[in-house]
Scaffold this motif. Sequence first.
Motif, PDB file in Angstrom:
ATOM      1  N   UNK A 156       6.085 -15.815  30.176  1.00 38.31           N
ATOM      2  CA  UNK A 156       7.117 -14.888  30.430  1.00 38.31           C
ATOM      3  C   UNK A 156       8.057 -15.609  31.141  1.00 38.31           C
ATOM      4  N   UNK A 157       9.416 -15.267  30.950  1.00 39.35           N
ATOM      5  CA  UNK A 157      10.708 -15.988  31.660  1.00 39.35           C
ATOM      6  C   UNK A 157      10.692 -15.495  33.189  1.00 39.35           C
ATOM      7  N   UNK A 158      10.734 -16.090  34.061  1.00 38.83           N
ATOM      8  CA  UNK A 158      11.031 -15.724  35.468  1.00 38.83           C
ATOM      9  C   UNK A 158      12.336 -15.140  35.453  1.00 38.83           C
ATOM     10  N   UNK A 159      12.728 -14.499  36.345  1.00 42.72           N
ATOM     11  CA  UNK A 159      14.022 -13.736  36.327  1.00 42.72           C
ATOM     12  C   UNK A 159      14.892 -14.362  37.663  1.00 42.72           C
ATOM     13  N   UNK A 160      16.088 -14.789  37.454  1.00 40.66           N
ATOM     14  CA  UNK A 160      16.963 -15.208  38.459  1.00 40.66           C
ATOM     15  C   UNK A 160      17.573 -14.116  38.890  1.00 40.66           C
ATOM     16  N   UNK A 161      18.454 -14.107  40.138  1.00 37.09           N
ATOM     17  CA  UNK A 161      19.379 -12.968  40.565  1.00 37.09           C
ATOM     18  C   UNK A 161      20.247 -12.412  39.468  1.00 37.09           C
ATOM     19  N   UNK A 162      20.517 -11.130  39.301  1.00 38.59           N
ATOM     20  CA  UNK A 162      21.211 -10.311  38.400  1.00 38.59           C
ATOM     21  C   UNK A 162      20.767 -10.526  36.767  1.00 38.59           C
ATOM     22  N   UNK A 163      19.610 -11.076  36.836  1.00 43.77           N
ATOM     23  CA  UNK A 163      18.909 -11.094  35.441  1.00 43.77           C
ATOM     24  C   UNK A 163      17.905  -9.919  35.000  1.00 43.77           C
ATOM     25  N   UNK A 164      17.895  -9.721  33.793  1.00 42.49           N
ATOM     26  CA  UNK A 164      16.694  -8.753  33.302  1.00 42.49           C
ATOM     27  C   UNK A 164      15.840  -9.301  32.238  1.00 42.49           C
ATOM     28  N   UNK A 165      14.726  -8.683  32.168  1.00 41.44           N
ATOM     29  CA  UNK A 165      13.746  -9.341  31.392  1.00 41.44           C
ATOM     30  C   UNK A 165      13.967  -8.145  30.100  1.00 41.44           C
ATOM     31  N   UNK A 166      14.033  -8.737  28.932  1.00 38.48           N
ATOM     32  CA  UNK A 166      14.282  -7.718  27.763  1.00 38.48           C
ATOM     33  C   UNK A 166      13.059  -7.667  26.638  1.00 38.48           C
ATOM     34  N   UNK A 167      12.182  -6.779  26.467  1.00 38.29           N
ATOM     35  CA  UNK A 167      11.087  -6.727  25.655  1.00 38.29           C
ATOM     36  C   UNK A 167      11.792  -6.752  24.186  1.00 38.29           C
TER      37      UNK A 167
END
Length: 347
Positions: free
Chosen positions: A19-30
Amino acid sequence: MKAAVLYARNDIRVEEKAVPALEPHEILVKVKATGICGSDLPRVLGDAAHHYPIVLGHEFAGVVERIGFGVSKVKVGDRVAGVPLKPCFKCQDCLSGNYAQCKYYSFIGSRVDGSWAEYVAIPEINAIRFDDSIRFEEAAFVEPSAVALHALQHIRFEGGENVAVLGGGNIGLLALQWAKLLGAREVTVFDIDDDRLASASRLGADHTINAKHPDVEEQVKRMTDGKGFPVVLETAGSDVTMRQSFELAASKAKICFIGTPAGDITFSHKQFELMNRKEFTLTGSWMSYSAPFPGREWELTLHFLKQGKLNFKELIFRTFPLDEINEAFDLYRTPGAVKGKLMLLPG
């Protein structure tokens, strides 16, 4: 997570991936729904991918699963449509609001991993919220719809004119709907597939013309009193329709090339001279963005979709679970088998 990973031409493997790791100001979308775009075909069926391995997919909608540091505009549980372009926001084009012309952009689903997966990470500015009244499959159409609307905004379409749409594929049928919604007097759709023309009629086309018929020229003369069309939208990216647009255009017309050609295009000197003689304006349209990012094209699509004035359901031909992505591409390998949008439902 499961992801459909492209390793080479005609080599998509559904496999487990982190699952992608998040950078600042990012979101994880299912990801709940993601389309297969015409621009994906040469990447899968040809050699047009920027690199391998890559997870394609840039037309998508889903639910926010997790948010990264600094995210303030969306929250976990929000339903969002994804915006694939990642401009630099620093170059002269970006500072002028011309994000599609950014020389330093990245792009979700072609330069970096995209939505043919259970999860995709995107900047929060690339998420457009929508409510429960809109289905995920419809929200996955926001990106191609914005492409069609951007072209009409680019030529400053004001309504009240007869419009010719060349190509009855997804972008053509979206351009038809937007032209009608923005006040076209009449819209005529040209294609060589009767099923597509039937769809165009159901979506509000005033006239449809099968371009294979020998009397096309006479039909157009009768329809336009011999003047031609003041607005011509080429959506197929075909050398045939690009040349045809010059023939169909009225004097002082606006012609917009929305379709992306896949090969060289040749005009005879007499065909090309029509641009001089008719003094029409020819322009291209690229992607779907304006200022403030991502642009009114995206906002207006969701607005009119919620009001029931855009019909995306008619455009969906078949849906597939992510595991069956290769079965979906088998349809593309069968001439004439695909009659609309193929969509993947990862979760």
